[in-house]
Design a protein around this motif. Structure first.
Motif, PDB file in Angstrom:
ATOM      1  N   TYR A 179       0.805  -1.214   0.000  1.00 34.38           N
ATOM      2  CA  TYR A 179       0.000   0.000   0.000  1.00 34.38           C
ATOM      3  C   TYR A 179       0.841   1.269   0.000  1.00 34.38           C
ATOM      4  N   GLN A 180       2.170   1.125   0.052  1.00 32.25           N
ATOM      5  CA  GLN A 180       3.049   2.279   0.154  1.00 32.25           C
ATOM      6  C   GLN A 180       3.690   2.593  -1.199  1.00 32.25           C
ATOM      7  N   ALA A 181       3.550   3.823  -1.624  1.00 38.69           N
ATOM      8  CA  ALA A 181       4.135   4.296  -2.872  1.00 38.69           C
ATOM      9  C   ALA A 181       5.430   5.034  -2.556  1.00 38.69           C
ATOM     10  N   VAL A 182       6.532   4.568  -3.127  1.00 40.68           N
ATOM     11  CA  VAL A 182       7.843   5.182  -2.925  1.00 40.68           C
ATOM     12  C   VAL A 182       8.500   5.378  -4.288  1.00 40.68           C
ATOM     13  N   LYS A 183       9.620   6.055  -4.293  1.00 40.91           N
ATOM     14  CA  LYS A 183      10.301   6.373  -5.551  1.00 40.91           C
ATOM     15  C   LYS A 183      10.578   5.125  -6.377  1.00 40.91           C
ATOM     16  N   ALA A 184      11.013   4.050  -5.728  1.00 41.36           N
ATOM     17  CA  ALA A 184      11.440   2.854  -6.451  1.00 41.36           C
ATOM     18  C   ALA A 184      10.298   2.088  -7.104  1.00 41.36           C
ATOM     19  N   ASN A 185       9.067   2.266  -6.609  1.00 43.64           N
ATOM     20  CA  ASN A 185       7.991   1.422  -7.142  1.00 43.64           C
ATOM     21  C   ASN A 185       6.846   2.200  -7.787  1.00 43.64           C
ATOM     22  N   THR A 186       7.078   3.465  -8.139  1.00 43.71           N
ATOM     23  CA  THR A 186       5.996   4.250  -8.739  1.00 43.71           C
ATOM     24  C   THR A 186       6.446   4.975  -9.997  1.00 43.71           C
ATOM     25  N   TYR A 193      -5.965   3.682  -8.759  1.00 45.70           N
ATOM     26  CA  TYR A 193      -7.171   4.506  -8.869  1.00 45.70           C
ATOM     27  C   TYR A 193      -7.632   5.101  -7.543  1.00 45.70           C
ATOM     28  N   LYS A 194      -7.115   4.587  -6.432  1.00 46.57           N
ATOM     29  CA  LYS A 194      -7.584   5.049  -5.127  1.00 46.57           C
ATOM     30  C   LYS A 194      -6.430   5.460  -4.218  1.00 46.57           C
ATOM     31  N   PRO A 195      -5.674   6.507  -4.613  1.00 43.31           N
ATOM     32  CA  PRO A 195      -4.651   7.008  -3.692  1.00 43.31           C
ATOM     33  C   PRO A 195      -5.308   7.707  -2.508  1.00 43.31           C
ATOM     34  N   GLY A 243      -7.209   8.636  -9.114  1.00 45.85           N
ATOM     35  CA  GLY A 243      -5.764   8.508  -9.267  1.00 45.85           C
ATOM     36  C   GLY A 243      -5.213   9.335 -10.404  1.00 45.85           C
ATOM     37  N   VAL A 244      -5.973  10.296 -10.897  1.00 45.73           N
ATOM     38  CA  VAL A 244      -5.511  11.171 -11.975  1.00 45.73           C
ATOM     39  C   VAL A 244      -4.980  12.464 -11.370  1.00 45.73           C
ATOM     40  N   ALA A 245      -3.749  12.808 -11.757  1.00 46.77           N
ATOM     41  CA  ALA A 245      -3.109  14.023 -11.268  1.00 46.77           C
ATOM     42  C   ALA A 245      -3.054  15.058 -12.382  1.00 46.77           C
ATOM     43  N   THR A 246      -3.289  16.308 -12.011  1.00 46.72           N
ATOM     44  CA  THR A 246      -3.122  17.427 -12.928  1.00 46.72           C
ATOM     45  C   THR A 246      -1.893  18.196 -12.490  1.00 46.72           C
ATOM     46  N   VAL A 247      -0.868  18.204 -13.312  1.00 50.60           N
ATOM     47  CA  VAL A 247       0.427  18.795 -12.954  1.00 50.60           C
ATOM     48  C   VAL A 247       0.535  20.162 -13.623  1.00 50.60           C
ATOM     49  N   THR A 248       0.767  21.184 -12.806  1.00 52.28           N
ATOM     50  CA  THR A 248       0.842  22.545 -13.330  1.00 52.28           C
ATOM     51  C   THR A 248       2.261  23.070 -13.425  1.00 52.28           C
ATOM     52  N   SER A 249       3.218  22.408 -12.764  1.00 50.65           N
ATOM     53  CA  SER A 249       4.624  22.777 -12.943  1.00 50.65           C
ATOM     54  C   SER A 249       5.490  21.559 -12.665  1.00 50.65           C
ATOM     55  N   GLY A 250       6.529  21.402 -13.470  1.00 52.92           N
ATOM     56  CA  GLY A 250       7.422  20.264 -13.329  1.00 52.92           C
ATOM     57  C   GLY A 250       7.031  19.130 -14.271  1.00 52.92           C
ATOM     58  N   THR A 251       7.975  18.231 -14.496  1.00 50.79           N
ATOM     59  CA  THR A 251       7.744  17.045 -15.316  1.00 50.79           C
ATOM     60  C   THR A 251       7.737  15.828 -14.404  1.00 50.79           C
ATOM     61  N   PRO A 252       6.578  15.246 -14.130  1.00 44.39           N
ATOM     62  CA  PRO A 252       6.498  14.191 -13.114  1.00 44.39           C
ATOM     63  C   PRO A 252       7.263  12.934 -13.505  1.00 44.39           C
ATOM     64  N   TYR A 256       7.880  10.342 -10.541  1.00 45.38           N
ATOM     65  CA  TYR A 256       7.406   9.352  -9.581  1.00 45.38           C
ATOM     66  C   TYR A 256       6.572  10.038  -8.518  1.00 45.38           C
ATOM     67  N   TRP A 257       5.919   9.245  -7.688  1.00 43.18           N
ATOM     68  CA  TRP A 257       5.081   9.811  -6.628  1.00 43.18           C
ATOM     69  C   TRP A 257       5.234   8.996  -5.348  1.00 43.18           C
ATOM     70  N   THR A 258       4.882   9.606  -4.242  1.00 43.19           N
ATOM     71  CA  THR A 258       4.937   8.926  -2.947  1.00 43.19           C
ATOM     72  C   THR A 258       3.608   9.116  -2.224  1.00 43.19           C
ATOM     73  N   GLY A 259       3.330   8.215  -1.310  1.00 41.36           N
ATOM     74  CA  GLY A 259       2.092   8.281  -0.537  1.00 41.36           C
ATOM     75  C   GLY A 259       1.590   6.879  -0.236  1.00 41.36           C
ATOM     76  N   THR A 260       0.288   6.750  -0.047  1.00 42.32           N
ATOM     77  CA  THR A 260      -0.335   5.449   0.188  1.00 42.32           C
ATOM     78  C   THR A 260      -1.557   5.316  -0.725  1.00 42.32           C
ATOM     79  N   PHE A 261      -2.007   4.075  -0.903  1.00 37.47           N
ATOM     80  CA  PHE A 261      -3.136   3.854  -1.800  1.00 37.47           C
ATOM     81  C   PHE A 261      -3.957   2.652  -1.346  1.00 37.47           C
ATOM     82  N   ASP A 262      -5.194   2.615  -1.790  1.00 38.18           N
ATOM     83  CA  ASP A 262      -6.115   1.516  -1.527  1.00 38.18           C
ATOM     84  C   ASP A 262      -6.493   0.858  -2.850  1.00 38.18           C
TER      85      ASP A 262
END
Length: 198
Positions: A86-93, A121-123, A146-155, A157-163
């Motif tokens: 359930y954990q999102a880290v740099k290495a796995n996202t 779909y459920k961060p 699970g859709v992100a709208t990015v207004t600055s930067g080139t994505p 990876y992401w971090t956080g948790t998810f269901d």
């Protein structure tokens, strides 16, 4: 149909038996025993057996209440946490561009330098998105899709948790409580939650 953005109690989720399945795979064998395979699905379905050790009446009551809500309100499903993943880290996202500045959050599975990407779909609230230089992007994320709208930067990876979005696999719910009033134990056949596509 609405989706219930709620989770079951931690003591029900924890210890659930996790089953990954690919029902889209078909196998055929020739007369000599050579096998051919066809993989029709692009993503697996996860299943969770929550009939493990739910020993208290409140666990019984919660599962029964959720079953009624999902089957008769109705909602298409609800959130479930796989405590083993359930954990999102740099290495796995990573993120995949949808269109323009919108991106789908993804979970990576890498083996032998080959990577499979699974849409998330459920961060949960608290997601952070970074570029390849580990600088945080400016963004907003829809925790229902699970859709992100990015207004600055080139994505990158992401971090956080998810269901995971799930529903009850079966139409029947079979449970009973045994013991005395002061020492009730839940006895249940398999209670399977099935991941649903969104």
């Amino acid at each position: 149909m609405a989706f219930l953005e709620s989770r079951m109690s931690v003591h029900i989720e924890r210890g659930a038996e996790v089953i990954r399945t690919n029902r889209g795979r078909t196998k055929a064998y020739t007369g000599s025993g050579k096998m051919s395979q066809d993989f029709a699905w692009s993503a697996p379905i996860s299943e969770f057996d929550i009939s493990h050790g739910i020993l208290l009446p409140d666990g019984y009551a919660e599962i029964e209440a959720m079953w009624h809500v999902i089957h008769f309100t109705p909602y298409s499903g609800f959130r479930f946490r796989n405590w083993a993943d359930y954990q999102a880290v740099k290495a796995n996202t990573t993120l995949t561009n949808i269109v323009s500045n919108t991106y789908q959050l993804q979970r990576k599975h890498t083996f032998a330098s080959i990577t499979y990407k699974h849409n998330i779909y459920k961060p949960n609230a608290g997601v952070t998105i970074f570029d390849a230089s580990d600088v945080a992007c400016t963004f907003s994320v829809n925790t229902a899709t699970g859709v992100a709208t990015v207004t600055s930067g080139t994505p990158s990876y992401w971090t956080g948790t998810f269901d995971i979005p799930v529903t009850f696999k079966d139409n029947d719910l079979m449970m009973r409580l045994d013991g005395t009033t002061s020492n009730l134990l839940l006895v249940a056949d398999s209670i399977i939650l099935e991941e649903i596509r969104l």
